[in-house]
Design a protein around this motif. Structure first.
Motif, short mmCIF file in Angstrom:
data_model
loop_
_atom_site.label_atom_id
_atom_site.label_comp_id
_atom_site.label_asym_id
_atom_site.label_seq_id
_atom_site.Cartn_x
_atom_site.Cartn_y
_atom_site.Cartn_z
N ASP A 40 0.85 -1.23 0.14
CA ASP A 40 -0.05 -0.02 0.11
C ASP A 40 0.55 1.29 0.06
O ASP A 40 0.12 2.31 0.26
CB ASP A 40 -0.85 -0.09 1.29
CG ASP A 40 -0.33 -0.15 2.52
OD1 ASP A 40 1.11 -0.13 2.57
OD2 ASP A 40 -0.76 0.30 3.52
N SER A 41 2.16 1.03 -0.11
CA SER A 41 2.96 2.50 -0.41
C SER A 41 2.71 3.04 -1.73
O SER A 41 2.49 2.80 -2.63
CB SER A 41 4.49 1.94 -0.26
OG SER A 41 5.00 1.30 0.85
N ALA A 42 2.61 4.60 -1.41
CA ALA A 42 2.68 5.33 -2.71
C ALA A 42 3.51 6.51 -2.47
O ALA A 42 3.75 6.97 -1.27
CB ALA A 42 0.94 5.79 -2.88
N LEU A 219 -6.38 -2.18 -7.48
CA LEU A 219 -5.28 -1.51 -7.33
C LEU A 219 -4.12 -2.57 -6.64
O LEU A 219 -3.81 -2.85 -5.70
CB LEU A 219 -5.19 -0.49 -6.60
CG LEU A 219 -3.87 0.42 -6.55
CD1 LEU A 219 -3.60 0.76 -8.07
CD2 LEU A 219 -4.26 1.92 -5.61
N MET A 220 -3.34 -3.20 -7.61
CA MET A 220 -2.41 -4.11 -7.29
C MET A 220 -1.03 -3.70 -6.88
O MET A 220 -0.70 -4.20 -5.81
CB MET A 220 -1.94 -5.01 -8.58
CG MET A 220 -3.31 -5.63 -9.07
SD MET A 220 -3.12 -6.37 -10.78
CE MET A 220 -1.57 -7.77 -10.44
N SER A 221 -0.59 -2.44 -7.33
CA SER A 221 0.42 -1.84 -6.86
C SER A 221 0.51 -0.25 -7.17
O SER A 221 -0.34 0.12 -8.03
CB SER A 221 1.88 -2.19 -7.15
OG SER A 221 1.86 -2.46 -8.41
N SER A 222 1.30 0.69 -6.23
CA SER A 222 1.34 2.10 -6.56
C SER A 222 2.70 2.42 -6.93
O SER A 222 3.04 3.57 -7.39
CB SER A 222 0.90 2.89 -5.41
OG SER A 222 -0.56 2.52 -5.25
N LEU A 223 3.69 1.60 -6.47
CA LEU A 223 5.01 1.95 -6.92
C LEU A 223 6.00 0.91 -7.24
O LEU A 223 5.53 -0.32 -7.20
CB LEU A 223 5.75 2.82 -5.73
CG LEU A 223 5.83 2.35 -4.31
CD1 LEU A 223 6.77 1.39 -4.19
CD2 LEU A 223 5.96 3.37 -3.30
N LEU A 232 12.91 4.16 -6.15
CA LEU A 232 11.31 4.27 -5.82
C LEU A 232 10.86 4.96 -6.95
O LEU A 232 11.16 6.15 -7.26
CB LEU A 232 10.54 4.70 -4.40
CG LEU A 232 11.10 3.87 -3.50
CD1 LEU A 232 10.60 4.70 -2.04
CD2 LEU A 232 10.36 2.64 -3.41
N PHE A 233 9.68 4.46 -7.62
CA PHE A 233 9.02 5.47 -8.69
C PHE A 233 7.56 5.02 -8.94
O PHE A 233 6.99 3.96 -8.72
CB PHE A 233 9.58 5.26 -10.11
CG PHE A 233 9.84 3.90 -10.62
CD1 PHE A 233 8.93 3.23 -11.52
CD2 PHE A 233 11.15 3.43 -10.41
CE1 PHE A 233 9.04 2.05 -11.95
CE2 PHE A 233 11.37 1.92 -10.99
CZ PHE A 233 10.58 1.41 -11.68
#
Length: 243
Positions: A40-42, A219-223, A232-233
């Protein structure tokens, strides 16, 4: 705060000052590693680039006309996106899967995908005729084709694709309102089980997590970060639920 522990924001006539306590290199490394391992990181960019009228800064249309210098810059700056997307998709796609980039620019990104995934059918489109002409001349592959059309005119191909790359809903490319409108328009076309991968050279403007919930997408991933790289991007991966 990637730079350290946030303390406060000070608003002044000349702009905004963000005050923080600087983190040491070890703390920054730990933060990057922790973020990359949490689903859940963004990344969040709170302040847009403004023009001299205090409006969102958007590049003029002529900026996107093909030039060797622009092609070189775009090619260099998207290498990490290519590597990540290829690694992400290599084991997920069946032969004949259709991939779409509604704003393909120079076509280099889609060409790299087409070469790495030769069992797929790749399509790029762009509103710039000069970009499409160069893409067709430079990237001739049996599983790759390019079309001259605006992103909002790709609704029918979007409804047929298995993976759609959205690389243009970004700061300095368009306004936040435009980006949000196009995001919703295109995501609504996803067929069951299809994926959308959202990223770009500058911060992604729409709130992807919010719209994933509204449109009932996973939403499978955010970064993302490449293996062995301390980075990180933004790279949002969404999937339409199957029937």
């Amino acid at each position: 705060m990637l730079l350290g522990r946030f303390t406060r924001v000070v608003y002044e006539n000349d702009g905004i000052t963000v005050q923080f306590i600087t983190a040491c290199e070890q703390e920054k490394t730990q933060l990057f590693l922790l973020a990359s391992n949490l689903t859940d990181s963004a990344l969040y960019f709170p302040y847009p680039v403004l023009d001299n009228r205090a409006q969102e800064h958007v590049m003029r249309e002529e900026h996107w006309r093909f030039s060797e210098a622009l092609a070189h810059t775009l090619d260099r700056d998207e290498q990490h996106f290519r590597e990540h997307c290829i690694a992400l998709l290599q084991s997920r796609l069946t032969p004949g899967a259709q991939l779409l980039d509604p704003a393909c620019s120079t076509g280099a990104f889609m060409a790299s995908i087409a070469r790495a995934l030769p069992h797929t059918r790749c399509t790029g489109a762009d509103c710039s005729s000069s970009m499409v002409d160069q893409a067709r001349a430079r990237h001739r592959l049996p599983n790759l084709e390019f079309h001259h059309r605006a992103a909002q005119a790709t609704l029918e191909p979007a409804a047929e694709c298995d993976v759609m790359f959205l690389r243009f809903l970004n700061a300095e490319v368009m306004s936040r309102d435009q980006a949000q409108h196009l995001l919703v328009l295109l995501l609504k076309q996803l067929k069951p089980g299809a994926m959308a991968i959202v990223f770009g050279h500058t911060p992604v403007l729409p709130n992807i997590g919010y719209w994933a919930g509204v449109l009932d997408l996973n939403l499978m991933s955010s970064l993302a970060a490449r293996p062995g790289q301390l980075e990180l991007f933004e790279c949002y991966v969404l999937q339409s639920p199957t029937d």
